[in-house]
Design a protein around this motif. Structure first.
Motif, PDB file in Angstrom:
ATOM      1  N   PRO A 112      -2.901  -2.618  -5.407  1.00  0.00           N
ATOM      2  CA  PRO A 112      -2.325  -3.834  -4.665  1.00  0.00           C
ATOM      3  C   PRO A 112      -2.496  -4.916  -5.805  1.00  0.00           C
ATOM      4  O   PRO A 112      -3.473  -5.040  -6.646  1.00  0.00           O
ATOM      5  N   ALA A 113      -1.527  -5.864  -5.582  1.00  0.00           N
ATOM      6  CA  ALA A 113      -1.483  -7.172  -6.506  1.00  0.00           C
ATOM      7  C   ALA A 113      -2.381  -8.350  -5.954  1.00  0.00           C
ATOM      8  O   ALA A 113      -2.626  -9.184  -6.740  1.00  0.00           O
ATOM      9  N   ALA A 114      -2.875  -8.141  -4.741  1.00  0.00           N
ATOM     10  CA  ALA A 114      -3.707  -9.374  -4.245  1.00  0.00           C
ATOM     11  C   ALA A 114      -4.963  -9.268  -5.161  1.00  0.00           C
ATOM     12  O   ALA A 114      -5.568  -8.509  -5.508  1.00  0.00           O
ATOM     13  N   GLU A 115      -5.392 -10.830  -5.287  1.00  0.00           N
ATOM     14  CA  GLU A 115      -6.591 -10.780  -6.197  1.00  0.00           C
ATOM     15  C   GLU A 115      -7.608 -10.180  -5.670  1.00  0.00           C
ATOM     16  O   GLU A 115      -7.920 -10.388  -4.367  1.00  0.00           O
ATOM     17  N   GLY A 116      -8.616  -9.349  -6.230  1.00  0.00           N
ATOM     18  CA  GLY A 116      -9.655  -8.820  -5.886  1.00  0.00           C
ATOM     19  C   GLY A 116      -9.565  -7.525  -5.403  1.00  0.00           C
ATOM     20  O   GLY A 116     -10.640  -6.591  -4.993  1.00  0.00           O
ATOM     21  N   ALA A 117      -8.343  -7.008  -4.856  1.00  0.00           N
ATOM     22  CA  ALA A 117      -8.093  -5.906  -4.379  1.00  0.00           C
ATOM     23  C   ALA A 117      -8.050  -4.576  -5.282  1.00  0.00           C
ATOM     24  O   ALA A 117      -7.745  -4.662  -6.517  1.00  0.00           O
ATOM     25  N   ARG A 118      -8.953  -3.666  -4.750  1.00  0.00           N
ATOM     26  CA  ARG A 118      -9.205  -2.502  -5.682  1.00  0.00           C
ATOM     27  C   ARG A 118      -7.863  -1.351  -5.385  1.00  0.00           C
ATOM     28  O   ARG A 118      -7.538  -1.367  -4.325  1.00  0.00           O
ATOM     29  N   PRO A 119      -7.732  -0.631  -6.473  1.00  0.00           N
ATOM     30  CA  PRO A 119      -6.747   0.210  -6.226  1.00  0.00           C
ATOM     31  C   PRO A 119      -7.265   1.502  -5.133  1.00  0.00           C
ATOM     32  O   PRO A 119      -8.450   1.525  -5.172  1.00  0.00           O
ATOM     33  N   PHE A 120      -6.437   2.291  -4.780  1.00  0.00           N
ATOM     34  CA  PHE A 120      -6.731   3.387  -3.861  1.00  0.00           C
ATOM     35  C   PHE A 120      -5.848   4.547  -3.946  1.00  0.00           C
ATOM     36  O   PHE A 120      -4.601   4.429  -4.316  1.00  0.00           O
ATOM     37  N   LEU A 121      -6.198   5.673  -3.707  1.00  0.00           N
ATOM     38  CA  LEU A 121      -5.426   6.875  -3.611  1.00  0.00           C
ATOM     39  C   LEU A 121      -5.010   7.121  -2.093  1.00  0.00           C
ATOM     40  O   LEU A 121      -6.028   7.099  -1.087  1.00  0.00           O
ATOM     41  N   ALA A 122      -3.526   7.086  -1.799  1.00  0.00           N
ATOM     42  CA  ALA A 122      -3.237   7.664  -0.411  1.00  0.00           C
ATOM     43  C   ALA A 122      -2.580   8.969  -0.522  1.00  0.00           C
ATOM     44  O   ALA A 122      -1.883   9.417  -1.479  1.00  0.00           O
ATOM     45  N   THR A 123      -3.423   9.877   0.269  1.00  0.00           N
ATOM     46  CA  THR A 123      -2.959  11.355   0.591  1.00  0.00           C
ATOM     47  C   THR A 123      -2.091  11.398   1.934  1.00  0.00           C
ATOM     48  O   THR A 123      -2.697  11.288   2.822  1.00  0.00           O
TER      49      THR A 123
END
Length: 187
Positions: A50-61
């Motif tokens: 995500p581009a939102a400040e402070g948002a961390r990446p995630f894995l979508a299964t």
């Protein structure tokens, strides 16, 4: 499963389709739908940033619907910049990239085609009998029954979608036109 990437709408995220689930899962991992046996048949694995400040990446299964090459698989941008559409073997998931625990599964099983209608601000999901339109704030409309088995879209012109649907009683394809503002048939 061949997966495509389609980004017709502006989006506030980056995503990568992974060839397989990583051996070490990232701290944020979400399975769609939450409780699903279909995961055992396979899944589309998408690493989302995500581009939102402070948002961390995630894995979508995303659970695989069907292995048939006629159904789509891939990711699409949507009319909402924070939302990602992931389609896995015809099962379509609308994922909020700022709150990935929030998602909607499109009720068509399977979705046969995903069609961006950028000028109308819609992402269209084509099934065998009807069409569902998704806008900036979620589902906008669902068309009336257009076919007994098989919808073919021919053109998007202005605010109108033109297509064909097979009619069982006449054993012929019949032309239809839909108003993209509300999903009603145009005479």
């Amino acid at each position: 499963m061949t997966a495509e990437i389609n980004l017709p709408f502006p989006h506030a995220w980056k995503a990568e389709i992974l060839p397989a689930r990583p051996l070490i899962l990232p701290p944020r991992h979400y399975v769609y739908p939450r409780e699903v046996e279909e995961i055992e048949r396979g899944a589309l694995e998408v690493l989302v940033r995500p581009a939102a400040e402070g948002a961390r990446p995630f894995l979508a299964t995303c659970a695989l619907g069907f292995r048939d090459p006629i159904v789509p698989s891939g990711i699409w941008s949507t009319p909402s910049q924070q939302e990602l559409c992931a389609v896995s073997g015809g099962y379509a998931y609308m994922i909020d990239t700022t709150a990935p625990e929030c998602f909607t599964m499109i009720p068509y099983r399977p979705v046969l085609q995903v069609l961006p209608a950028v000028d109308a601000g819609l992402l269209l999901f084509i099934a065998s009998r009807t069409i569902l339109a998704w806008g900036r704030n979620g589902q906008c409309w669902e068309s009336p029954k257009l076919s007994d088995e098989g919808v073919t879209v021919h053109a998007l012109e202005g605010g109108t979608l033109h297509g064909l649907g097979w009619n069982m009683m006449s054993d012929k394809e019949s032309a239809f036109s839909l108003d993209l503002r509300n999903g009603t048939l145009v005479a």
